[in-house]
Design an enzyme around this catalytic site. Sequence first.
Site, PDB file in Angstrom:
ATOM      1  N   GLU A  63      -5.601   1.278   3.027  1.00  0.00           N
ATOM      2  CA  GLU A  63      -6.053   0.476   4.173  1.00  0.00           C
ATOM      3  C   GLU A  63      -5.680   1.111   5.507  1.00  0.00           C
ATOM      4  O   GLU A  63      -4.595   1.679   5.647  1.00  0.00           O
ATOM      5  CB  GLU A  63      -5.347  -0.883   4.178  1.00  0.00           C
ATOM      6  CG  GLU A  63      -5.665  -1.762   3.024  1.00  0.00           C
ATOM      7  CD  GLU A  63      -4.871  -3.062   3.103  1.00  0.00           C
ATOM      8  OE1 GLU A  63      -4.709  -3.687   2.055  1.00  0.00           O
ATOM      9  OE2 GLU A  63      -4.406  -3.444   4.189  1.00  0.00           O
ATOM     10  N   CYS A 120      10.431  -5.169  -0.176  1.00  0.00           N
ATOM     11  CA  CYS A 120      10.778  -6.232   0.775  1.00  0.00           C
ATOM     12  C   CYS A 120      10.175  -7.546   0.278  1.00  0.00           C
ATOM     13  O   CYS A 120       9.017  -7.587  -0.132  1.00  0.00           O
ATOM     14  CB  CYS A 120      10.259  -5.898   2.175  1.00  0.00           C
ATOM     15  SG  CYS A 120      10.992  -4.399   2.832  1.00  0.00           S
ATOM     16  N   CYS A 135       6.769  -9.082   1.723  1.00  0.00           N
ATOM     17  CA  CYS A 135       5.641  -8.172   1.975  1.00  0.00           C
ATOM     18  C   CYS A 135       4.667  -8.120   0.805  1.00  0.00           C
ATOM     19  O   CYS A 135       5.082  -8.184  -0.354  1.00  0.00           O
ATOM     20  CB  CYS A 135       6.204  -6.772   2.242  1.00  0.00           C
ATOM     21  SG  CYS A 135       4.950  -5.546   2.596  1.00  0.00           S
ATOM     22  N   GLY A 156       3.280   1.346   2.798  1.00  0.00           N
ATOM     23  CA  GLY A 156       4.149   2.461   2.447  1.00  0.00           C
ATOM     24  C   GLY A 156       5.336   2.609   3.373  1.00  0.00           C
ATOM     25  O   GLY A 156       5.383   2.031   4.459  1.00  0.00           O
ATOM     26  N   GLU A 157       6.314   3.381   2.909  1.00  0.00           N
ATOM     27  CA  GLU A 157       7.498   3.666   3.709  1.00  0.00           C
ATOM     28  C   GLU A 157       7.413   5.135   4.149  1.00  0.00           C
ATOM     29  O   GLU A 157       7.553   6.043   3.324  1.00  0.00           O
ATOM     30  CB  GLU A 157       8.759   3.394   2.869  1.00  0.00           C
ATOM     31  CG  GLU A 157      10.053   3.913   3.460  1.00  0.00           C
ATOM     32  CD  GLU A 157      10.272   3.555   4.940  1.00  0.00           C
ATOM     33  OE1 GLU A 157      10.065   2.397   5.326  1.00  0.00           O
ATOM     34  OE2 GLU A 157      10.630   4.459   5.705  1.00  0.00           O
ATOM     35  N   SER A 184       7.364   3.519  11.756  1.00  0.00           N
ATOM     36  CA  SER A 184       8.141   2.317  11.469  1.00  0.00           C
ATOM     37  C   SER A 184       8.804   2.471  10.105  1.00  0.00           C
ATOM     38  O   SER A 184       8.144   2.798   9.123  1.00  0.00           O
ATOM     39  CB  SER A 184       7.203   1.105  11.470  1.00  0.00           C
ATOM     40  OG  SER A 184       7.892  -0.058  11.085  1.00  0.00           O
ATOM     41  N   SER A 214      12.351  -1.847  11.060  1.00  0.00           N
ATOM     42  CA  SER A 214      12.101  -3.199  10.549  1.00  0.00           C
ATOM     43  C   SER A 214      13.449  -3.806  10.206  1.00  0.00           C
ATOM     44  O   SER A 214      14.010  -3.523   9.156  1.00  0.00           O
ATOM     45  CB  SER A 214      11.206  -3.130   9.306  1.00  0.00           C
ATOM     46  OG  SER A 214       9.950  -2.616   9.669  1.00  0.00           O
ATOM     47  N   HIS A 231      14.571  -7.449  10.783  1.00  0.00           N
ATOM     48  CA  HIS A 231      14.253  -8.744  10.163  1.00  0.00           C
ATOM     49  C   HIS A 231      15.437  -9.651   9.849  1.00  0.00           C
ATOM     50  O   HIS A 231      15.229 -10.790   9.416  1.00  0.00           O
ATOM     51  CB  HIS A 231      13.398  -8.572   8.900  1.00  0.00           C
ATOM     52  CG  HIS A 231      12.152  -7.748   9.085  1.00  0.00           C
ATOM     53  ND1 HIS A 231      11.428  -7.749  10.250  1.00  0.00           N
ATOM     54  CD2 HIS A 231      11.505  -6.886   8.261  1.00  0.00           C
ATOM     55  CE1 HIS A 231      10.397  -6.929  10.128  1.00  0.00           C
ATOM     56  NE2 HIS A 231      10.417  -6.395   8.927  1.00  0.00           N
ATOM     57  N   ASN A 261       2.672 -13.185   8.502  1.00  0.00           N
ATOM     58  CA  ASN A 261       1.409 -13.467   7.825  1.00  0.00           C
ATOM     59  C   ASN A 261       1.730 -13.880   6.397  1.00  0.00           C
ATOM     60  O   ASN A 261       2.093 -13.026   5.583  1.00  0.00           O
ATOM     61  CB  ASN A 261       0.534 -12.203   7.757  1.00  0.00           C
ATOM     62  CG  ASN A 261      -0.284 -12.029   9.004  1.00  0.00           C
ATOM     63  OD1 ASN A 261      -1.037 -12.915   9.396  1.00  0.00           O
ATOM     64  ND2 ASN A 261      -0.121 -10.886   9.642  1.00  0.00           N
ATOM     65  N   CYS A 302      -0.353  -5.890   6.532  1.00  0.00           N
ATOM     66  CA  CYS A 302       0.048  -4.928   5.513  1.00  0.00           C
ATOM     67  C   CYS A 302      -0.329  -5.238   4.080  1.00  0.00           C
ATOM     68  O   CYS A 302       0.217  -6.146   3.470  1.00  0.00           O
ATOM     69  CB  CYS A 302       1.573  -4.915   5.512  1.00  0.00           C
ATOM     70  SG  CYS A 302       2.204  -3.490   6.226  1.00  0.00           S
TER      71      CYS A 302
END
Length: 345
Positions: free
Chosen positions: A90, A114, A117, A160-161, A192, A215, A217, A291, A334
């Site tokens: 994506e 995570c 996610c 992805g990381e 990120s 990130s 959080h 989201n 994501c």
Amino acid sequence: MKTLYDFTYPQLVEWLESQQIKKFRAKQLFTWLYKKRVNDVEEMSDLSKEFREMLSQTFSMQSIQLKEKHVAADQTTKYLFELEDGLLVETVLMHHDYGKSVCVSSQIGCNMGCKFCASGLLKKQRNLTAGEMVQQVLFVQKQLDHDDERVSSIVVMGIGEPFDNYDHVLNFLKTINSDHGLAIGSRKLTISTCGIVEGILKLANEPLQINLAISLHAPNDALRSMLMPINQAHPIKELMEALMTYYDETNRRITYEYILLDGVNDHLEHANELADLIHGQNAYVNLIPYNPVDEQPFDRTSFKVALKFYDQLKKRGIQVTLRQEHGVDIDAACGQLRSKRLKEQ
Ligand code: SAH
């Protein structure tokens, strides 16, 4: 098959030399790929027929194909691409008042797990190549070309990381940044990460001055470890030390991303704890509306509570923004579109 988009400019020079081809060809090739943005080697009219044939036999010109495109009410556009091996990826185009930014995916799936996610539900299948990331941006740029518009910034914030695919991500950004390539300034490029300390320390020593977003959080280890398994490997103290090193080396302001999860990390005590944690740093906090993901047990914090959190950080002298969300009506968050399609299959 390898594509020409996998090469950074110096890598292409090196490859041409290894083939006993004059290195000025690198400039010609990059001009065709990134300035004239042709889709086919045959269009590279100042190259000899033999050279074009050799290139066509050695490289594939395009390794991503558009499968779906969705445009949201706010014009946020989501692209779903199919790769040569049939996997899906994506990419999102966002329109801001300061320009157009593309959110690029760096892996197929993600191993970071995570808890909030959608991407983490599907384990990593493989890393994306530099060429596959370059093509995500080029595809969008070619669409914008019809209206004479330009991609002005890139965020590696899709699936992805990025620091679990460090070299390919860096090569991708080098090509995007190169004057021979898309020439998007390094200050307009952002990676990120969920907090892979080795990646942060490596980036600190790169000559390319790109932005780093973390990130975060959660403001403490107990909560962060519950939300983000990476925190067990690299707890907050270690993360902060790496970020200090990064800052000492680069002098670049750090962005902290903080998704507000209803009743989980959005209390005023969390805001105070966060302020204590990053107080005095040259950093800012980006508060992100969550989201909701069907399979995950979290909800979005109400706007009222989000504002209180925001105000508290402001009061404590922390630079903070409350991010607007983009493209909610098209599953632009994501991994949401991809995971939906995979469930259907
Ligand atoms: N792995 C990297 C980049 C990909 S995730 C990272 O962790 O930073 C990009 C950002 O989207 C991260 O801040 C991530 O925590 C956030 N994110 C993931 N799922 C989300 C969701 N459902 N709603 C809002 N943000 C989400």
